[in-house]
Design a protein around this motif. Structure first.
Motif, PDB file in Angstrom:
ATOM      1  N   ILE A  20      14.625  -9.179  38.200  1.00  0.00           N
ATOM      2  CA  ILE A  20      14.658  -8.601  39.549  1.00  0.00           C
ATOM      3  C   ILE A  20      14.350  -7.107  39.475  1.00  0.00           C
ATOM      4  O   ILE A  20      13.587  -6.583  40.293  1.00  0.00           O
ATOM      5  CB  ILE A  20      16.002  -8.880  40.249  1.00  0.00           C
ATOM      6  CG1 ILE A  20      16.090 -10.365  40.615  1.00  0.00           C
ATOM      7  CG2 ILE A  20      16.172  -7.988  41.476  1.00  0.00           C
ATOM      8  CD1 ILE A  20      17.453 -10.804  41.124  1.00  0.00           C
ATOM      9  N   PHE A  21      14.902  -6.427  38.481  1.00  0.00           N
ATOM     10  CA  PHE A  21      14.609  -5.004  38.305  1.00  0.00           C
ATOM     11  C   PHE A  21      13.112  -4.797  38.124  1.00  0.00           C
ATOM     12  O   PHE A  21      12.496  -3.932  38.764  1.00  0.00           O
ATOM     13  CB  PHE A  21      15.380  -4.433  37.114  1.00  0.00           C
ATOM     14  CG  PHE A  21      15.018  -3.014  36.801  1.00  0.00           C
ATOM     15  CD1 PHE A  21      15.543  -1.969  37.539  1.00  0.00           C
ATOM     16  CD2 PHE A  21      14.127  -2.728  35.777  1.00  0.00           C
ATOM     17  CE1 PHE A  21      15.191  -0.657  37.256  1.00  0.00           C
ATOM     18  CE2 PHE A  21      13.764  -1.424  35.496  1.00  0.00           C
ATOM     19  CZ  PHE A  21      14.299  -0.382  36.231  1.00  0.00           C
ATOM     20  N   LYS A  31       2.294  -3.192  43.293  1.00  0.00           N
ATOM     21  CA  LYS A  31       1.602  -4.212  42.497  1.00  0.00           C
ATOM     22  C   LYS A  31       2.008  -5.603  42.960  1.00  0.00           C
ATOM     23  O   LYS A  31       3.172  -5.860  43.221  1.00  0.00           O
ATOM     24  CB  LYS A  31       1.922  -4.038  41.013  1.00  0.00           C
ATOM     25  CG  LYS A  31       1.391  -2.729  40.474  1.00  0.00           C
ATOM     26  CD  LYS A  31       1.661  -2.576  38.999  1.00  0.00           C
ATOM     27  CE  LYS A  31       1.137  -1.250  38.518  1.00  0.00           C
ATOM     28  NZ  LYS A  31       0.072  -1.404  37.548  1.00  0.00           N
ATOM     29  N   LYS A  32       1.039  -6.480  43.045  1.00  0.00           N
ATOM     30  CA  LYS A  32       1.259  -7.867  43.452  1.00  0.00           C
ATOM     31  C   LYS A  32       1.306  -8.736  42.195  1.00  0.00           C
ATOM     32  O   LYS A  32       0.291  -9.268  41.763  1.00  0.00           O
ATOM     33  CB  LYS A  32       0.145  -8.347  44.379  1.00  0.00           C
ATOM     34  CG  LYS A  32      -0.093  -7.448  45.569  1.00  0.00           C
ATOM     35  CD  LYS A  32       0.946  -7.662  46.623  1.00  0.00           C
ATOM     36  CE  LYS A  32       0.576  -6.918  47.884  1.00  0.00           C
ATOM     37  NZ  LYS A  32       1.527  -5.967  48.316  1.00  0.00           N
ATOM     38  N   ILE A  33       2.469  -8.854  41.620  1.00  0.00           N
ATOM     39  CA  ILE A  33       2.664  -9.590  40.370  1.00  0.00           C
ATOM     40  C   ILE A  33       3.333 -10.930  40.693  1.00  0.00           C
ATOM     41  O   ILE A  33       4.205 -11.011  41.559  1.00  0.00           O
ATOM     42  CB  ILE A  33       3.542  -8.786  39.389  1.00  0.00           C
ATOM     43  CG1 ILE A  33       2.982  -7.377  39.182  1.00  0.00           C
ATOM     44  CG2 ILE A  33       3.730  -9.520  38.073  1.00  0.00           C
ATOM     45  CD1 ILE A  33       1.580  -7.307  38.651  1.00  0.00           C
ATOM     46  N   ASN A  34       2.929 -11.969  39.980  1.00  0.00           N
ATOM     47  CA  ASN A  34       3.531 -13.290  40.128  1.00  0.00           C
ATOM     48  C   ASN A  34       4.564 -13.483  39.020  1.00  0.00           C
ATOM     49  O   ASN A  34       4.227 -13.379  37.840  1.00  0.00           O
ATOM     50  CB  ASN A  34       2.454 -14.371  40.030  1.00  0.00           C
ATOM     51  CG  ASN A  34       1.404 -14.199  41.099  1.00  0.00           C
ATOM     52  OD1 ASN A  34       1.711 -14.158  42.279  1.00  0.00           O
ATOM     53  ND2 ASN A  34       0.164 -14.071  40.681  1.00  0.00           N
ATOM     54  N   PHE A  35       5.791 -13.769  39.416  1.00  0.00           N
ATOM     55  CA  PHE A  35       6.885 -13.913  38.463  1.00  0.00           C
ATOM     56  C   PHE A  35       7.295 -15.374  38.332  1.00  0.00           C
ATOM     57  O   PHE A  35       7.384 -16.098  39.325  1.00  0.00           O
ATOM     58  CB  PHE A  35       8.097 -13.090  38.911  1.00  0.00           C
ATOM     59  CG  PHE A  35       7.872 -11.613  38.802  1.00  0.00           C
ATOM     60  CD1 PHE A  35       8.144 -10.947  37.611  1.00  0.00           C
ATOM     61  CD2 PHE A  35       7.376 -10.886  39.861  1.00  0.00           C
ATOM     62  CE1 PHE A  35       7.928  -9.585  37.497  1.00  0.00           C
ATOM     63  CE2 PHE A  35       7.153  -9.522  39.764  1.00  0.00           C
ATOM     64  CZ  PHE A  35       7.433  -8.867  38.576  1.00  0.00           C
ATOM     65  N   ALA A  77       7.882 -13.348  45.483  1.00  0.00           N
ATOM     66  CA  ALA A  77       7.032 -13.137  44.305  1.00  0.00           C
ATOM     67  C   ALA A  77       7.353 -14.122  43.177  1.00  0.00           C
ATOM     68  O   ALA A  77       6.691 -14.117  42.151  1.00  0.00           O
ATOM     69  CB  ALA A  77       7.213 -11.706  43.781  1.00  0.00           C
ATOM     70  N   PHE A  78       8.360 -14.987  43.393  1.00  0.00           N
ATOM     71  CA  PHE A  78       8.884 -15.807  42.303  1.00  0.00           C
ATOM     72  C   PHE A  78       8.580 -17.286  42.426  1.00  0.00           C
ATOM     73  O   PHE A  78       8.642 -17.860  43.509  1.00  0.00           O
ATOM     74  CB  PHE A  78      10.407 -15.670  42.228  1.00  0.00           C
ATOM     75  CG  PHE A  78      10.846 -14.480  41.437  1.00  0.00           C
ATOM     76  CD1 PHE A  78      11.212 -14.605  40.113  1.00  0.00           C
ATOM     77  CD2 PHE A  78      10.880 -13.232  42.015  1.00  0.00           C
ATOM     78  CE1 PHE A  78      11.610 -13.512  39.376  1.00  0.00           C
ATOM     79  CE2 PHE A  78      11.275 -12.124  41.295  1.00  0.00           C
ATOM     80  CZ  PHE A  78      11.645 -12.269  39.978  1.00  0.00           C
TER      81      PHE A  78
END
Length: 160
Positions: A20-21, A31-35, A77-78
């Motif tokens: 989460i951090f 930034k559009k990151i996929n987690f 994002a998750f």
């Protein structure tokens, strides 16, 4: 150094503090990151404290993890994968992850299996890292499989 569209995975998320951090930091940077969050949400075998906490949450902490994602504003994002590490790795395409952080079981065999399963998932230039190198079984497995890993206790890291 993550780019929009990159995939990041944590194996062993517990309640989600670390990932989460990272998700919030990426969000603040735009930034559009996929987690991907991988965990059985049943705690580590042989850990009495985990067993107690899991029992307090009705047998699984997945609902609390998802609540934390939502409360921290990063749930969209998750992708949460409530599976065993090795099964989850088998569903991830090789060379697809920019970063993977392993913080699952801490026994020697499990750490070796996790490294072997997740290393092929890291793309060229990506990073495989993990936590709790101060535990002898973790350190032994990392040094055996990744002799060039950078170790900065409590974390280890291998650029691929």
């Amino acid at each position: 150094r993550l780019n929009d569209g990159d995939m990041v995975c944590e194996v062993g998320v517990w309640f989600g503090r670390s990932i989460i951090f990272l998700a919030q930091l990426c969000q603040r940077l735009g930034k559009k990151i996929n987690f991907i969050a991988v965990d059985t949400f049943a705690g580590e075998r042989g850990q009495e404290e985990h067993k107690r906490i899991i029992n307090e949450h009705g047998g699984s902490i997945e609902r609390e993890f998802r609540r934390n994602l939502s409360r921290c504003g990063v749930g969209s994002a998750f992708k949460t994968v409530p599976w065993d590490s090795i099964l989850a790795a088998s569903q991830i395409e090789d060379n697809s992850l920019a970063f993977c952080f392993i913080d699952a079981a801490h026994d020697y065999e499990s750490v070796k299996e996790d490294i072997a399963a997740w290393l092929p998932k890291i793309r060229k230039g990506g990073i495989l890292a993990g936590h709790d190198i101060m535990h002898e079984p973790v350190e032994r497995a990392v040094r055996e499989l990744l002799p060039d890993a950078v170790i900065t206790k409590p974390v280890w890291m291998q650029r691929v």
